[in-house]
Write an enzyme that holds these catalytic residues in place. Sequence first.
Site, PDB file in Angstrom:
ATOM      1  N   HIS A  78      -3.652  12.077  -5.235  1.00 12.09           N
ATOM      2  CA  HIS A  78      -3.483  10.811  -5.956  1.00 12.09           C
ATOM      3  C   HIS A  78      -2.199  10.105  -5.521  1.00 12.09           C
ATOM      4  O   HIS A  78      -2.200   8.903  -5.232  1.00 12.09           O
ATOM      5  CB  HIS A  78      -3.464  11.106  -7.459  1.00 12.09           C
ATOM      6  CG  HIS A  78      -3.223   9.906  -8.313  1.00 12.09           C
ATOM      7  ND1 HIS A  78      -4.252   9.158  -8.844  1.00 12.09           N
ATOM      8  CD2 HIS A  78      -2.076   9.322  -8.719  1.00 12.09           C
ATOM      9  CE1 HIS A  78      -3.736   8.159  -9.548  1.00 12.09           C
ATOM     10  NE2 HIS A  78      -2.409   8.228  -9.496  1.00 12.09           N
ATOM     11  N   GLU A  79      -1.105  10.851  -5.459  1.00  9.87           N
ATOM     12  CA  GLU A  79       0.177  10.242  -5.107  1.00  9.87           C
ATOM     13  C   GLU A  79       0.209   9.779  -3.655  1.00  9.87           C
ATOM     14  O   GLU A  79       0.688   8.685  -3.347  1.00  9.87           O
ATOM     15  CB  GLU A  79       1.324  11.227  -5.384  1.00  9.87           C
ATOM     16  CG  GLU A  79       1.528  11.539  -6.857  1.00  9.87           C
ATOM     17  CD  GLU A  79       1.731  10.284  -7.704  1.00  9.87           C
ATOM     18  OE1 GLU A  79       2.264   9.284  -7.201  1.00  9.87           O
ATOM     19  OE2 GLU A  79       1.320  10.303  -8.881  1.00  9.87           O
ATOM     20  N   HIS A  91      -1.577   6.472  -3.278  1.00  9.15           N
ATOM     21  CA  HIS A  91      -0.787   5.271  -3.606  1.00  9.15           C
ATOM     22  C   HIS A  91       0.013   4.827  -2.381  1.00  9.15           C
ATOM     23  O   HIS A  91       0.118   3.641  -2.090  1.00  9.15           O
ATOM     24  CB  HIS A  91       0.212   5.566  -4.729  1.00  9.15           C
ATOM     25  CG  HIS A  91      -0.360   5.474  -6.116  1.00  9.15           C
ATOM     26  ND1 HIS A  91      -1.065   4.379  -6.593  1.00  9.15           N
ATOM     27  CD2 HIS A  91      -0.296   6.331  -7.170  1.00  9.15           C
ATOM     28  CE1 HIS A  91      -1.409   4.576  -7.845  1.00  9.15           C
ATOM     29  NE2 HIS A  91      -0.962   5.770  -8.237  1.00  9.15           N
ATOM     30  N   GLU A 111      -4.666   2.441  -9.890  1.00  4.18           N
ATOM     31  CA  GLU A 111      -4.845   3.825 -10.349  1.00  4.18           C
ATOM     32  C   GLU A 111      -6.233   4.345  -9.973  1.00  4.18           C
ATOM     33  O   GLU A 111      -6.384   5.470  -9.488  1.00  4.18           O
ATOM     34  CB  GLU A 111      -4.651   3.923 -11.862  1.00  4.18           C
ATOM     35  CG  GLU A 111      -3.204   3.872 -12.310  1.00  4.18           C
ATOM     36  CD  GLU A 111      -2.351   4.926 -11.628  1.00  4.18           C
ATOM     37  OE1 GLU A 111      -2.806   6.078 -11.489  1.00  4.18           O
ATOM     38  OE2 GLU A 111      -1.242   4.594 -11.202  1.00  4.18           O
TER      39      GLU A 111
HETATM   40 ZN    ZN Z   1      -1.052   6.762 -10.029  1.00  6.26          ZN
END
Ligand code: ZN
Length: 269
Positions: free
Chosen positions: A134-135, A138, A195
Amino acid sequence: MKKIILVLALFLGVASCKTNPFTGKKVLNFYPNSQLFPTAFAQYDQFLTENKVVESSADAKMITKVGQRISSAAEKWLTANGYAGYLKDYKWEYNLVDDKTVNAWCMPGGKIVFYTGILPICAGERGVAVVMGHEVAHALADHGAQRMSAGTLQQLGAVAGNVAIQDPQKREIFNQAYGVGSQVGVMLPFSRSHETEADRIGLQIMAIAGYDPTEAAELWKRMKANSGGEAPPEFMSTHPSNDTRINNLTEWAPAAKAEARKFGVTTFQ
Ligand SMILES: [Zn+2]
């Protein structure tokens, strides 16, 4: 003056769209890596000097190992999809910081921090891979630069079109976008669409790295069970809601596995 700002905004908007390789969408981003990354790297180094970095514990080593697997999976995917060289300016770094906050974040250019507080919810390497995916997503999708670009458009009157973030005013925009400065290292929540995008991309790259993507929904169930108190920024962002997230991640896991199979990954850890 208003007219000049409007023209400038349109010019920057037109001149500064970049395609997100993962979604194919054109996004507003007028912070090239060459400008953004040096600032991000300096802020990251400063954060590390001001916080308690866990050196070479088993957990710290595991964070690095998972990070390397996830970032090399991202590189494989990008190369296979015609984006070889996309990561050439990235300088991946994975650090574990002794802090009970349930959080993790990634600054532009691949500078990642995990807090020890998120490890019980990760409950092992597979959960760490969910958060890492997830990170990293981004960072790959330039979400920070897009947020800064939007912030700059709002502040164009003040910054008069000079988009070099080496000057103090521009650094202020970076700090606002990244939540550094006033509250050191507290990454602000991204928008709902960012997100959701990071969840989806993250799932794909964790699967290509050989981690079972069905773990993502399980991690968010644990996160939900844990979120009785105040939600910290970025990772425990309240949008999308935990339930939406769990549903999305469950729905997308088979596609992530199918994508991984294209890279010869048939068993998942
Ligand atoms: Zn996030």
